[in-house]
Design an enzyme around this catalytic site. Sequence first.
Site, PDB file in Angstrom:
ATOM      1  N   CYS A   1      -7.860   9.059  -5.382  1.00 11.75           N
ATOM      2  CA  CYS A   1      -6.491   9.142  -4.853  1.00 11.75           C
ATOM      3  C   CYS A   1      -5.437   9.414  -5.926  1.00 11.75           C
ATOM      4  O   CYS A   1      -4.802  10.461  -5.911  1.00 11.75           O
ATOM      5  CB  CYS A   1      -6.163   7.865  -4.106  1.00 11.75           C
ATOM      6  SG  CYS A   1      -7.365   7.509  -2.822  1.00 11.75           S
TER       7      CYS A   1
ATOM      8  N   THR B   1      -4.370  11.911   3.043  1.00  8.45           N
ATOM      9  CA  THR B   1      -3.149  12.034   2.245  1.00  8.45           C
ATOM     10  C   THR B   1      -2.797  13.508   2.116  1.00  8.45           C
ATOM     11  O   THR B   1      -3.580  14.297   1.594  1.00  8.45           O
ATOM     12  CB  THR B   1      -3.369  11.439   0.851  1.00  8.45           C
ATOM     13  OG1 THR B   1      -3.767  10.093   1.034  1.00  8.45           O
ATOM     14  CG2 THR B   1      -2.114  11.497   0.011  1.00  8.45           C
TER      15      THR B   1
ATOM     16  N   LYS C   1       3.790   8.180   1.569  1.00 13.16           N
ATOM     17  CA  LYS C   1       2.423   8.069   1.028  1.00 13.16           C
ATOM     18  C   LYS C   1       2.354   8.563  -0.418  1.00 13.16           C
ATOM     19  O   LYS C   1       1.875   7.869  -1.315  1.00 13.16           O
ATOM     20  CB  LYS C   1       1.465   8.864   1.920  1.00 13.16           C
ATOM     21  CG  LYS C   1       0.067   8.972   1.394  1.00 13.16           C
ATOM     22  CD  LYS C   1      -0.619   7.621   1.344  1.00 13.16           C
ATOM     23  CE  LYS C   1      -1.888   7.689   0.535  1.00 13.16           C
ATOM     24  NZ  LYS C   1      -2.648   6.475   0.508  1.00 13.16           N
TER      25      LYS C   1
ATOM     26  N   GLU D   1      -2.427   5.981   5.266  1.00 14.96           N
ATOM     27  CA  GLU D   1      -3.138   4.715   5.035  1.00 14.96           C
ATOM     28  C   GLU D   1      -2.835   4.236   3.629  1.00 14.96           C
ATOM     29  O   GLU D   1      -2.567   5.038   2.743  1.00 14.96           O
ATOM     30  CB  GLU D   1      -4.637   4.898   5.276  1.00 14.96           C
ATOM     31  CG  GLU D   1      -5.310   6.030   4.497  1.00 14.96           C
ATOM     32  CD  GLU D   1      -5.648   5.678   3.079  1.00 14.96           C
ATOM     33  OE1 GLU D   1      -5.700   4.482   2.786  1.00 14.96           O
ATOM     34  OE2 GLU D   1      -5.838   6.602   2.266  1.00 14.96           O
ATOM     35  N   PHE D   2      -2.874   2.919   3.476  1.00 15.99           N
ATOM     36  CA  PHE D   2      -2.615   2.331   2.159  1.00 15.99           C
ATOM     37  C   PHE D   2      -3.803   1.472   1.726  1.00 15.99           C
ATOM     38  O   PHE D   2      -3.643   0.446   1.078  1.00 15.99           O
ATOM     39  CB  PHE D   2      -1.312   1.516   2.208  1.00 15.99           C
ATOM     40  CG  PHE D   2      -0.121   2.342   2.649  1.00 15.99           C
ATOM     41  CD1 PHE D   2       0.458   3.272   1.800  1.00 15.99           C
ATOM     42  CD2 PHE D   2       0.381   2.222   3.934  1.00 15.99           C
ATOM     43  CE1 PHE D   2       1.534   4.058   2.204  1.00 15.99           C
ATOM     44  CE2 PHE D   2       1.454   3.003   4.356  1.00 15.99           C
ATOM     45  CZ  PHE D   2       2.036   3.925   3.493  1.00 15.99           C
TER      46      PHE D   2
ATOM     47  N   VAL E   1     -12.075   6.763   4.025  1.00 15.29           N
ATOM     48  CA  VAL E   1     -10.928   6.423   4.875  1.00 15.29           C
ATOM     49  C   VAL E   1     -11.317   6.432   6.357  1.00 15.29           C
ATOM     50  O   VAL E   1     -11.076   5.470   7.085  1.00 15.29           O
ATOM     51  CB  VAL E   1      -9.761   7.420   4.630  1.00 15.29           C
ATOM     52  CG1 VAL E   1      -8.630   7.199   5.620  1.00 15.29           C
ATOM     53  CG2 VAL E   1      -9.246   7.288   3.214  1.00 15.29           C
TER      54      VAL E   1
ATOM     55  N   ASN F   1       1.810   6.081  -3.923  1.00 16.37           N
ATOM     56  CA  ASN F   1       0.735   6.225  -4.916  1.00 16.37           C
ATOM     57  C   ASN F   1       1.302   6.600  -6.283  1.00 16.37           C
ATOM     58  O   ASN F   1       0.838   6.114  -7.307  1.00 16.37           O
ATOM     59  CB  ASN F   1      -0.291   7.259  -4.452  1.00 16.37           C
ATOM     60  CG  ASN F   1      -1.328   6.637  -3.523  1.00 16.37           C
ATOM     61  OD1 ASN F   1      -1.219   5.470  -3.182  1.00 16.37           O
ATOM     62  ND2 ASN F   1      -2.318   7.405  -3.114  1.00 16.37           N
TER      63      ASN F   1
ATOM     64  N   PHE G   1      -0.443  -4.683 -10.055  1.00 16.26           N
ATOM     65  CA  PHE G   1      -0.587  -3.346 -10.649  1.00 16.26           C
ATOM     66  C   PHE G   1       0.027  -3.254 -12.037  1.00 16.26           C
ATOM     67  O   PHE G   1       0.593  -2.248 -12.425  1.00 16.26           O
ATOM     68  CB  PHE G   1      -0.042  -2.265  -9.707  1.00 16.26           C
ATOM     69  CG  PHE G   1      -1.126  -1.764  -8.799  1.00 16.26           C
ATOM     70  CD1 PHE G   1      -1.636  -2.592  -7.820  1.00 16.26           C
ATOM     71  CD2 PHE G   1      -1.678  -0.509  -8.947  1.00 16.26           C
ATOM     72  CE1 PHE G   1      -2.681  -2.187  -7.011  1.00 16.26           C
ATOM     73  CE2 PHE G   1      -2.725  -0.086  -8.150  1.00 16.26           C
ATOM     74  CZ  PHE G   1      -3.228  -0.928  -7.176  1.00 16.26           C
ATOM     75  N   LEU G   2      -0.092  -4.348 -12.759  1.00 24.34           N
ATOM     76  CA  LEU G   2       0.368  -4.370 -14.149  1.00 24.34           C
ATOM     77  C   LEU G   2      -0.804  -4.718 -15.064  1.00 24.34           C
ATOM     78  O   LEU G   2      -0.608  -5.332 -16.102  1.00 24.34           O
ATOM     79  CB  LEU G   2       1.480  -5.402 -14.330  1.00 24.34           C
ATOM     80  CG  LEU G   2       2.912  -4.987 -14.024  1.00 24.34           C
ATOM     81  CD1 LEU G   2       3.880  -6.098 -14.423  1.00 24.34           C
ATOM     82  CD2 LEU G   2       3.298  -3.692 -14.736  1.00 24.34           C
TER      83      LEU G   2
HETATM   84  C1  UGA Z   1      -5.061   3.586  -4.078  1.00 29.81           C
HETATM   85  C2  UGA Z   1      -3.865   2.786  -3.546  1.00 29.81           C
HETATM   86  O1  UGA Z   1      -3.818   1.507  -4.197  1.00 29.81           O
HETATM   87  C3  UGA Z   1      -3.970   2.586  -2.039  1.00 29.81           C
HETATM   88  O2  UGA Z   1      -2.800   1.925  -1.560  1.00 29.81           O
HETATM   89  C4  UGA Z   1      -4.079   3.962  -1.372  1.00 29.81           C
HETATM   90  O3  UGA Z   1      -4.242   3.829   0.023  1.00 29.81           O
HETATM   91  C5  UGA Z   1      -5.292   4.689  -1.941  1.00 29.81           C
HETATM   92  O4  UGA Z   1      -5.142   4.837  -3.366  1.00 29.81           O
HETATM   93  C6  UGA Z   1      -5.356   6.048  -1.277  1.00 29.81           C
HETATM   94  O5  UGA Z   1      -4.433   6.838  -1.458  1.00 29.81           O
HETATM   95  O6  UGA Z   1      -6.270   6.288  -0.470  1.00 29.81           O
HETATM   96  P1  UGA Z   1      -7.609   3.027  -4.691  1.00 29.81           P
HETATM   97  O7  UGA Z   1      -7.597   4.362  -5.350  1.00 29.81           O
HETATM   98  O8  UGA Z   1      -8.717   2.698  -3.762  1.00 29.81           O
HETATM   99  O9  UGA Z   1      -6.237   2.818  -3.856  1.00 29.81           O
HETATM  100  O10 UGA Z   1      -7.637   1.910  -5.815  1.00 29.81           O
HETATM  101  P2  UGA Z   1      -6.557   1.064  -6.627  1.00 29.81           P
HETATM  102  O11 UGA Z   1      -6.853  -0.364  -6.452  1.00 29.81           O
HETATM  103  O12 UGA Z   1      -5.189   1.490  -6.345  1.00 29.81           O
HETATM  104  O13 UGA Z   1      -6.937   1.471  -8.132  1.00 29.81           O
HETATM  105  C7  UGA Z   1      -6.754   2.802  -8.594  1.00 29.81           C
HETATM  106  C8  UGA Z   1      -7.067   2.867 -10.068  1.00 29.81           C
HETATM  107  O14 UGA Z   1      -6.074   2.184 -10.830  1.00 29.81           O
HETATM  108  C9  UGA Z   1      -8.406   2.221 -10.468  1.00 29.81           C
HETATM  109  O15 UGA Z   1      -9.042   3.017 -11.422  1.00 29.81           O
HETATM  110  C10 UGA Z   1      -7.991   0.893 -11.049  1.00 29.81           C
HETATM  111  O16 UGA Z   1      -8.926   0.386 -11.963  1.00 29.81           O
HETATM  112  C11 UGA Z   1      -6.670   1.250 -11.716  1.00 29.81           C
HETATM  113  N1  UGA Z   1      -5.744   0.110 -11.872  1.00 29.81           N
HETATM  114  C12 UGA Z   1      -5.251  -0.526 -10.788  1.00 29.81           C
HETATM  115  C13 UGA Z   1      -5.360  -0.259 -13.149  1.00 29.81           C
HETATM  116  O17 UGA Z   1      -5.788   0.329 -14.160  1.00 29.81           O
HETATM  117  N2  UGA Z   1      -4.470  -1.285 -13.278  1.00 29.81           N
HETATM  118  C14 UGA Z   1      -3.962  -1.955 -12.219  1.00 29.81           C
HETATM  119  O18 UGA Z   1      -3.147  -2.883 -12.419  1.00 29.81           O
HETATM  120  C15 UGA Z   1      -4.360  -1.564 -10.944  1.00 29.81           C
END
Ligand code: UGA
Length: 484
Positions: free
Chosen positions: A278, A120, A222, A150-151, A11, A226, A267-268
Amino acid sequence: MRIAVIGSGYVGLVAGACFAELGHQVISVDNDESKIARLQAGEVPIHEEHLPQLLAKHHGKGLEFNGKLMEAVRACQVIFIAVGTPSTEQGTADLSHVEAVARTVALAIDEYKVIVEKSTVPVFTSEWIRKVMLLNGVPAEQFDVVSNPEFLREGSAVRDFLYPDRIVIGADTERSASLLREIYQPLTSGSYYSRGTIPSLIEAPPSPQLLVTSTKSAELIKHASNAFLATKISFINAVANICEAAGADVGEVCRGIGMDARIGSKFLNPGIGYGGSCFPKDLKAFASVAKELGYDFRLLDEVMGINERQRQLFLRKVRSALWTLKDKRIAVLGLAFKGGTDDVRESPGIDLVKSLLKEGCAIRAFDPAAMQRAQEVLPNAGITYCESAYEAASQADALLILTDWQEFATLNLSRLRNLLTYPIILDGRNLYDPTTMASEGFIYYSVGRPNLQYPSIRTNADLAVTENALMSIKSRSSHAVASS
Ligand code: UGA
């Protein structure tokens, strides 16, 4: 504006580089001297798209790296805290690093500064930081504490920072809110978009909305964001399991429900569950802060439970596809918790590899970026790290796809099929179309979609694959007999 970013992890480093990209003077601080030395020498310690470009552009100009926190605090008007907040054994957020930074900031302050939580943190952290400052003798009028969550998603963090949906500023005074508004002005006014080096994925990106709230609301935004995203993932994973039992296709179900604008299609994606630094930690921390506040947030317990079970269900699927696992040679594509990153923290792939090793499998693993970090957390014995997906597949009894790297979605299927001993693929990320895989001669299992149990042997090439497989079984069993 002169900005200090404390903590140069995923981050802090991205935030520092992006603030420099917006035209600010940034000091990026870390107490890990070797990391600072590497950054000063021009090394990029993490795999993150566009980060090397921004570091190269701003290092030595708008961005410097420094191990001296007090010096950085004195030189800057705004101090962003972006240090780690890992889980404690009880599931609460460990805020000791945040507190340590706050204490040092208190010792260094000599004029009005704004201290910003970027890590966070649970609700009330800004109040604790405030108390630490006051207890250490800083007059109340010499500082404000702001929450600016942050997002960013790892893998697309730079773009997420520069093209956000929204910027949330939790500030309890107008003085601090206006400083934060000024920092993000190049984004909210849209002026950055006419001169920025990092292109948007869409034409004419809209300027982000800036939402000013109380510090407590920002902290909750935040955690709630999440938690909601993780809930969406666990929900669709549960639906995927029902689809499997009913013989329906979760891909079609997702398209159908995602078309409802109130639900949306993002996210589905079903799979082997969420991981990373996170979601797992933040859900635990949110559930535990809710409990402290007197609310039993059982929905979150179930979200976490579904996530945990999703990995076990996949392991069960591997067992049912391969019968016994002992001495099976398994190709594993993907060790990072998601595509686009080298981060293996709470990676479902790493977890599954550990389970397969325990069952006596020999693993042939490949990940485009996370091999080094994976080696630090996986046992040495039983794993061969390969140079490519194809090398991993070579003479493997089955191939597992565990991370959604883009390059895993575009593999040369006939090459893969010829390399594998048996044409068995278990895809934990639904990267391929089951019908295509069947017509390519694979026994293909995915998540929430009908399993195509038998390859259709239709061409001479298909027949050759099957014959090769049989030959290889024969030669391996005669080898086994000879060695016993
Ligand atoms: C997540 C959030 O998406 C961010 O908005 C946030 O800023 C961040 O955490 C944080 O708190 O710092 P991140 O952990 O980098 O981001 O990754 P994501 O893209 O959210 O994926 C998280 C997990 O969910 C991964 O293992 C991914 O493979 C899984 N995922 C994601 C699924 O299984 N299905 C989906 O549809 C989306």
